[in-house]
Design a protein around this motif. Structure first.
Motif, PDB file in Angstrom:
ATOM      1  N   HIS A  34       0.864  -1.181   0.000  1.00 31.57           N
ATOM      2  CA  HIS A  34       0.000   0.000   0.000  1.00 31.57           C
ATOM      3  C   HIS A  34       0.899   1.229   0.000  1.00 31.57           C
ATOM      4  O   HIS A  34       2.071   1.142   0.382  1.00 31.57           O
ATOM      5  CB  HIS A  34      -0.929  -0.017   1.227  1.00 31.57           C
ATOM      6  CG  HIS A  34      -0.200   0.020   2.521  1.00 31.57           C
ATOM      7  ND1 HIS A  34       0.369  -1.103   3.076  1.00 31.57           N
ATOM      8  CD2 HIS A  34       0.128   1.043   3.353  1.00 31.57           C
ATOM      9  CE1 HIS A  34       0.992  -0.775   4.193  1.00 31.57           C
ATOM     10  NE2 HIS A  34       0.875   0.531   4.383  1.00 31.57           N
ATOM     11  N   HIS A  46       4.784  -0.075   0.565  1.00 28.33           N
ATOM     12  CA  HIS A  46       5.418  -1.099   1.398  1.00 28.33           C
ATOM     13  C   HIS A  46       4.397  -2.112   1.874  1.00 28.33           C
ATOM     14  O   HIS A  46       3.189  -1.894   1.774  1.00 28.33           O
ATOM     15  CB  HIS A  46       6.155  -0.471   2.593  1.00 28.33           C
ATOM     16  CG  HIS A  46       5.289   0.053   3.692  1.00 28.33           C
ATOM     17  ND1 HIS A  46       5.599  -0.079   5.032  1.00 28.33           N
ATOM     18  CD2 HIS A  46       4.116   0.705   3.674  1.00 28.33           C
ATOM     19  CE1 HIS A  46       4.681   0.479   5.772  1.00 28.33           C
ATOM     20  NE2 HIS A  46       3.753   0.975   4.989  1.00 28.33           N
ATOM     21  N   GLU A  59       3.878  -5.100   5.236  1.00 25.67           N
ATOM     22  CA  GLU A  59       4.359  -5.492   6.558  1.00 25.67           C
ATOM     23  C   GLU A  59       3.698  -6.799   6.974  1.00 25.67           C
ATOM     24  O   GLU A  59       2.480  -6.945   6.837  1.00 25.67           O
ATOM     25  CB  GLU A  59       4.015  -4.424   7.592  1.00 25.67           C
ATOM     26  CG  GLU A  59       4.799  -3.136   7.421  1.00 25.67           C
ATOM     27  CD  GLU A  59       4.155  -2.003   8.190  1.00 25.67           C
ATOM     28  OE1 GLU A  59       4.809  -1.493   9.103  1.00 25.67           O
ATOM     29  OE2 GLU A  59       3.006  -1.646   7.885  1.00 25.67           O
ATOM     30  N   HIS A 102       2.163   5.398   0.648  1.00 23.86           N
ATOM     31  CA  HIS A 102       2.135   6.536   1.568  1.00 23.86           C
ATOM     32  C   HIS A 102       2.684   7.753   0.846  1.00 23.86           C
ATOM     33  O   HIS A 102       3.525   7.616  -0.051  1.00 23.86           O
ATOM     34  CB  HIS A 102       2.982   6.276   2.818  1.00 23.86           C
ATOM     35  CG  HIS A 102       2.386   5.288   3.760  1.00 23.86           C
ATOM     36  ND1 HIS A 102       1.268   5.569   4.521  1.00 23.86           N
ATOM     37  CD2 HIS A 102       2.742   4.019   4.066  1.00 23.86           C
ATOM     38  CE1 HIS A 102       0.970   4.511   5.258  1.00 23.86           C
ATOM     39  NE2 HIS A 102       1.839   3.550   5.009  1.00 23.86           N
TER      40      HIS A 102
HETATM   41 MN    MN Z   1       1.930   1.586   5.896  1.00 24.61          MN
END
Ligand code: MN
Length: 284
Positions: free
Chosen positions: A40, A84, A86, A42
């Motif tokens: 996603h 990125h 996670e 940023h």
């Molecule tokens: Mn993020």
């Protein structure tokens, strides 16, 4: 996964340049799925990943592929755009951490994206307390992390019965996130998991505990720019956010690509009303 979002709040949107705080866990990964966040984007912010227990793998569009563990800082400066993913690791089978965002000021928000990990952060020992400074400066030590406005982020651990006085900047504002245990600020009880906004105009913060605690001290120079925070973007007006959304949906090269299995996150629809730029607190 239970997440406690203490910022932005209806009445308090920022503390210094800190604009987003999610506290998650502790989560038992033997019975619950952990963190799975597909690629996603940023913009206009830094993401700060701070773990208390467990481990997270970070993969991003500037080629980073690293694990972060407690006591280490993962700092991603999105600037004009980054993406990125996670994922929590299976071992250790517990996950407990805090995800924070820092808004970038106008002059720095269009910079190229970059990622840094800091495993050796400055520690300060006080009687009954240990402080790790992960962003900015406190107690005479400086974090090596890149910052773009006067700011501080620190983890404070107090032993049972400890009482500390921490010198701070008079013209900065501060807040304390009580992660666990019990704590008082100037003899006022801070509720567990609460973000206590402490304001500014003081030279010392007096914190104490009965049973011991862990907390984050977050602060900085009041951020005077009006911003729009929407989904994973920070911009300055509705049209800019709309362009950022279109760029992500259109696979614009600014966001690069993330080497990660599975689909990426698609942006939600914009609301029917125009997004409004807001200041750091409700009255502003
Ligand atoms: Mn993020």
């Amino acid at each position: 996964m239970l997440v406690r979002r203490t910022l932005p709040h209806r009445d308090r949107r920022m503390v210094g340049a800190w604009c987003f705080i999610d506290h998650y866990g502790p989560i038992d990964l033997s019975i619950t799925q952990g963190m799975r966040v597909p690629p996603h984007p940023h913009t206009g912010l830094q993401t700060v990943s701070w773990l208390l227990e467990g481990a997270i793998r970070h993969t991003d569009s500037v080629g980073s592929h690293v694990d972060v563990r407690p006591g280490q800082l993962n700092l991603m400066t999105a600037g004009r755009g980054i993406s990125h993913a996670e994922d929590s690791l299976a071992e250790p089978a517990v996950l407990h951490g805090i995800q924070l965002w820092v808004a970038l000021p106008e002059a720095m928000r269009h910079q190229l994206p970059h990622f840094e990990q800091h495993a050796n952060l400055p520690h300060v020992k006080l009687p009954g307390a240990e402080v790790v400074v992960f962003m900015g400066a406190l107690l005479g030590v400086h974090s090596p992390a890149a910052t773009y406005s006067p700011i501080v982020g620190a983890e404070i651990r107090l032993d049972p019965g400890a009482s500390v006085q921490i010198p701070v900047e008079r013209d900065h504002e501060y807040a304390v996130l009580l992660v666990d245990g019990d704590a008082r600020y100037s003899n006022e009880v801070i509720a567990e998991h609460a973000l206590a906004y402490l304001g500014s105009n003081r030279d010392l913060l007096h914190l104490d505990t009965s049973k011991g605690c862990r907390m984050l001290l977050l602060g900085g120079e009041p951020f005077e720019e009006q911003i729009v925070m929407w989904w994973n973007f920070i911009g300055r007006d509705h049209d800019e956010i709309s362009r950022m959304r279109d760029a992500w949906q259109g696979h614009h090269e600014d966001f690069g690509s993330v080497n990660h299995a599975g689909p990426r996150l698609e942006a939600p629809q914009l609301p029917n009303t125009r997004l409004t730029a807001r200041g750091r607190s409700r009255e502003k």
